[in-house]
Design a protein around this motif. Structure first.
Motif, mmCIF file in Angstrom:
data_model
loop_
_atom_site.group_PDB
_atom_site.id
_atom_site.type_symbol
_atom_site.label_atom_id
_atom_site.label_comp_id
_atom_site.label_asym_id
_atom_site.label_seq_id
_atom_site.Cartn_x
_atom_site.Cartn_y
_atom_site.Cartn_z
ATOM 1 N N LEU A 231 -68.080 62.272 84.678
ATOM 2 C CA LEU A 231 -67.964 62.991 83.090
ATOM 3 C C LEU A 231 -68.314 62.494 81.899
ATOM 4 O O LEU A 231 -68.208 61.727 81.764
ATOM 5 C CB LEU A 231 -67.306 64.470 82.847
ATOM 6 C CG LEU A 231 -68.108 65.078 81.627
ATOM 7 C CD1 LEU A 231 -69.487 65.736 81.950
ATOM 8 C CD2 LEU A 231 -66.978 66.448 81.287
ATOM 9 N N LEU A 232 -69.828 62.266 81.528
ATOM 10 C CA LEU A 232 -70.020 60.981 80.302
ATOM 11 C C LEU A 232 -70.539 62.321 79.248
ATOM 12 O O LEU A 232 -70.995 63.031 79.084
ATOM 13 C CB LEU A 232 -70.917 60.434 80.404
ATOM 14 C CG LEU A 232 -71.452 59.315 79.243
ATOM 15 C CD1 LEU A 232 -70.614 58.405 79.144
ATOM 16 C CD2 LEU A 232 -72.506 58.746 79.586
ATOM 17 N N VAL A 233 -69.478 62.171 78.114
ATOM 18 C CA VAL A 233 -69.365 62.358 76.491
ATOM 19 C C VAL A 233 -69.902 61.683 75.628
ATOM 20 O O VAL A 233 -68.876 60.530 75.572
ATOM 21 C CB VAL A 233 -68.893 63.813 76.056
ATOM 22 C CG1 VAL A 233 -68.798 64.586 75.034
ATOM 23 C CG2 VAL A 233 -68.379 64.529 77.619
ATOM 24 N N THR A 234 -71.082 62.088 75.308
ATOM 25 C CA THR A 234 -71.430 61.126 74.453
ATOM 26 C C THR A 234 -71.618 61.510 72.573
ATOM 27 O O THR A 234 -71.751 62.581 72.957
ATOM 28 C CB THR A 234 -72.647 59.827 74.520
ATOM 29 O OG1 THR A 234 -73.974 60.378 74.322
ATOM 30 C CG2 THR A 234 -72.294 59.401 75.906
ATOM 31 N N ARG A 254 -77.000 66.558 85.236
ATOM 32 C CA ARG A 254 -76.024 67.378 83.631
ATOM 33 C C ARG A 254 -75.737 68.331 84.349
ATOM 34 O O ARG A 254 -76.188 68.641 85.875
ATOM 35 C CB ARG A 254 -77.349 68.344 82.878
ATOM 36 C CG ARG A 254 -78.131 66.574 81.661
ATOM 37 C CD ARG A 254 -78.360 67.464 80.737
ATOM 38 N NE ARG A 254 -79.341 65.903 80.128
ATOM 39 C CZ ARG A 254 -78.916 65.723 78.751
ATOM 40 N NH1 ARG A 254 -77.442 66.297 78.479
ATOM 41 N NH2 ARG A 254 -79.219 64.744 78.074
ATOM 42 N N ASP A 255 -74.148 68.415 84.935
ATOM 43 C CA ASP A 255 -73.893 69.471 84.885
ATOM 44 C C ASP A 255 -74.580 70.741 84.361
ATOM 45 O O ASP A 255 -75.379 71.342 83.365
ATOM 46 C CB ASP A 255 -72.175 69.821 84.342
ATOM 47 C CG ASP A 255 -71.755 69.522 82.888
ATOM 48 O OD1 ASP A 255 -72.767 70.142 82.832
ATOM 49 O OD2 ASP A 255 -70.641 70.106 82.820
ATOM 50 N N ASP A 256 -73.756 72.057 84.648
ATOM 51 C CA ASP A 256 -74.155 73.551 83.984
ATOM 52 C C ASP A 256 -74.335 73.839 82.629
ATOM 53 O O ASP A 256 -74.434 74.497 81.900
ATOM 54 C CB ASP A 256 -73.708 74.621 84.912
ATOM 55 C CG ASP A 256 -73.305 74.549 86.308
ATOM 56 O OD1 ASP A 256 -74.469 74.416 86.501
ATOM 57 O OD2 ASP A 256 -72.417 75.601 87.144
ATOM 58 N N GLU A 257 -73.121 72.805 81.697
ATOM 59 C CA GLU A 257 -72.971 73.195 80.289
ATOM 60 C C GLU A 257 -74.244 72.131 80.190
ATOM 61 O O GLU A 257 -73.896 71.919 78.796
ATOM 62 C CB GLU A 257 -71.479 72.782 80.486
ATOM 63 C CG GLU A 257 -70.326 73.919 80.680
ATOM 64 C CD GLU A 257 -69.177 73.509 80.552
ATOM 65 O OE1 GLU A 257 -68.973 72.995 79.590
ATOM 66 O OE2 GLU A 257 -68.064 73.730 81.193
ATOM 67 N N GLY A 258 -74.968 71.739 80.639
ATOM 68 C CA GLY A 258 -75.500 70.837 79.426
ATOM 69 C C GLY A 258 -75.085 68.971 79.778
ATOM 70 O O GLY A 258 -76.003 68.017 79.162
ATOM 71 N N ARG A 259 -74.112 68.580 79.567
ATOM 72 C CA ARG A 259 -73.273 67.459 79.926
ATOM 73 C C ARG A 259 -74.149 66.738 80.577
ATOM 74 O O ARG A 259 -73.780 66.803 82.094
ATOM 75 C CB ARG A 259 -71.985 67.660 79.870
ATOM 76 C CG ARG A 259 -70.993 68.434 78.374
ATOM 77 C CD ARG A 259 -69.826 69.281 79.115
ATOM 78 N NE ARG A 259 -69.320 69.481 80.028
ATOM 79 C CZ ARG A 259 -67.979 70.064 80.689
ATOM 80 N NH1 ARG A 259 -66.849 69.250 79.835
ATOM 81 N NH2 ARG A 259 -68.306 70.448 82.046
ATOM 82 N N VAL A 273 -71.391 51.766 81.487
ATOM 83 C CA VAL A 273 -71.253 51.955 80.645
ATOM 84 C C VAL A 273 -70.419 50.648 79.849
ATOM 85 O O VAL A 273 -70.618 51.335 77.881
ATOM 86 C CB VAL A 273 -68.583 52.154 81.229
ATOM 87 C CG1 VAL A 273 -67.772 52.551 79.962
ATOM 88 C CG2 VAL A 273 -69.424 53.568 81.481
ATOM 89 N N ALA A 274 -70.127 49.817 80.342
ATOM 90 C CA ALA A 274 -70.243 48.468 79.458
ATOM 91 C C ALA A 274 -71.687 48.690 78.145
ATOM 92 O O ALA A 274 -71.761 48.117 77.416
ATOM 93 C CB ALA A 274 -70.358 47.098 79.998
ATOM 94 N N ALA A 285 -65.706 61.148 75.831
ATOM 95 C CA ALA A 285 -65.302 61.533 77.114
ATOM 96 C C ALA A 285 -65.861 60.381 78.596
ATOM 97 O O ALA A 285 -67.447 60.095 78.334
ATOM 98 C CB ALA A 285 -64.963 62.853 77.421
ATOM 99 N N PHE A 286 -64.869 59.892 79.328
ATOM 100 C CA PHE A 286 -65.530 59.485 80.413
ATOM 101 C C PHE A 286 -64.862 59.453 81.289
ATOM 102 O O PHE A 286 -63.229 58.932 81.781
ATOM 103 C CB PHE A 286 -66.364 57.422 80.847
ATOM 104 C CG PHE A 286 -66.824 57.315 81.795
ATOM 105 C CD1 PHE A 286 -67.744 57.849 81.972
ATOM 106 C CD2 PHE A 286 -66.106 56.945 82.693
ATOM 107 C CE1 PHE A 286 -68.835 57.544 82.999
ATOM 108 C CE2 PHE A 286 -67.027 55.477 84.037
ATOM 109 C CZ PHE A 286 -67.613 56.078 83.972
ATOM 110 N N THR A 287 -64.798 60.557 81.814
ATOM 111 C CA THR A 287 -63.444 61.011 83.129
ATOM 112 C C THR A 287 -64.303 61.459 84.209
ATOM 113 O O THR A 287 -65.307 62.174 84.873
ATOM 114 C CB THR A 287 -62.982 62.261 83.136
ATOM 115 O OG1 THR A 287 -64.410 63.625 82.492
ATOM 116 C CG2 THR A 287 -62.308 62.283 81.614
ATOM 117 N N PRO A 288 -63.618 60.960 85.606
ATOM 118 C CA PRO A 288 -63.708 61.344 86.968
ATOM 119 C C PRO A 288 -64.154 62.665 87.101
ATOM 120 O O PRO A 288 -63.562 63.822 86.371
ATOM 121 C CB PRO A 288 -62.457 61.066 88.142
ATOM 122 C CG PRO A 288 -62.028 60.065 87.210
ATOM 123 C CD PRO A 288 -62.374 60.639 85.892
#
Length: 311
Positions: A231-234, A254-259, A273-274, A285-288
């Motif tokens: 999950l990537l949040v920018t 994108r997930d159900d919340e648009g993320r 990511v680099a 945020a960057f989480t598995p």
């Protein structure tokens, strides 16, 4: 290791009315290994173990335990076998030690000193003289393992041993199973937790609605696993999408919340990511999302037709 399999279930089928709980399942457990039967609730795991213990009989097929069958050997099939189905039960008004002493008497007695040995193995020596009614769920599970070890088994069968435990209890149960396996004991356990099976098992059968979705080693299972997802949040998703165009091996969704969801080979994801950092895209945020094996587990148990890898 011996040439005789600890457990051999051959084309076993069990129905309850119109429901087929186990459908033509074959499982082979070698002596000395830790074998996992994995699947969601209702997959048929407990039904398979009940047939092994003779609590129910298969409608078709045969189960051999160290070469013995119920038809030929009766209750002698369970010589050298111990364990529990679902959760172990004890008299709550007796202490842990008293419960074990009673079980030992029912089983014809045990050699001197064994009771203390098994209490030490499951790390319950200091709580053995307290009433079971005051035990936590995890302590009762460990006492169940202790009761099984009183038989000095060659095969230990555990049905969802970490089910219902808190994180500390899960950690302790996994460590206990590892210690038992290191002693050369054959362990057959069922679970719905991929992480548990991955950590302690040599081989695994994954079941889906009574059928086999996968047979094989943990290494083979890892080889089938999809790329990991994150999950990537920018602070600027438009720029994050633009940077992804420079990394063709990375997929964005994108997930159900648009993320944003990022997937791809780990080196490619790391390079992406680099690239975000170089482009000054704010990373919040960057989480598995799931481990690759968790994703594969859901694909095998929820997806289309089962895939099978021959052992």
């Amino acid at each position: 290791m011996t040439d005789v399999l600890a457990v051999e279930a051959a084309s076993v089928t069990k129905t309850f009315g119109s429901v087929t709980a186990v459908d033509d399942v074959t499982v082979q457990v070698a002596a000395g290994e830790v074998y996992g039967v994995l699947g969601p609730n209702g997959a048929g795991k407990t039904t398979l173990l009940r047939m092994l213990f003779g609590l129910i009989r298969p409608d078709q097929g045969e189960i051999r335990v160290f070469g013995r069958t119920w038809a030929e050997d009766g209750v002698g099939v369970l010589d050298g076998v111990a364990g529990f189905i679902e959760s172990p039960r004890f008299y709550p008004y007796l202490t842990g030690r008293q419960n074990l002493e009673g079980l030992a008497l029912l089983d014809g007695g045990v050699r001197p000193g064994l009771l203390e040995e098994v209490l030490e193995v499951v790390e319950m020596t200091d709580r053995a003289d307290q009433k079971v009614g005051g035990y936590s769920y995890g302590m009762r599970q460990r006492l169940g393992v202790a009761a099984s070890l009183l038989r000095e088994p060659k095969l230990l069968v555990l049905d969802e041993p970490a089910n219902g435990l808190d994180p500390a209890g899960i950690r302790d149960m996994r460590a206990l199973v590892k210690r038992l396996a290191s002693s050369g004991l054959t362990v057959l356990l069922s679970s719905h937790d991929m992480a548990e099976v991955e950590e302690i098992c040599d081989n695994v059968t994954i079941m889906r609605r009574g059928t086999v979705a996968f047979h094989g080693t943990i290494a083979e299972l890892r080889g089938m696993a999809p790329d990991p997802g994150h999950l990537l949040v920018t602070g600027d998703d438009d720029r994050a999408v633009a940077v992804a165009d420079e990394h063709p091996e990375v997929s964005l969704g994108r997930d159900d919340e648009g993320r944003l969801l990022v997937s791809g080979p780990q080196p490619a994801v790391s390079a992406y990511v680099a690239g975000l950092v170089r482009a000054d895209v704010p990373l919040l945020a960057f989480t598995p999302t799931q481990t690759p094996l968790e994703a594969l587990f859901f694909m095998l148990t929820d997806g289309a037709e089962p895939q099978e890898v021959a052992r």
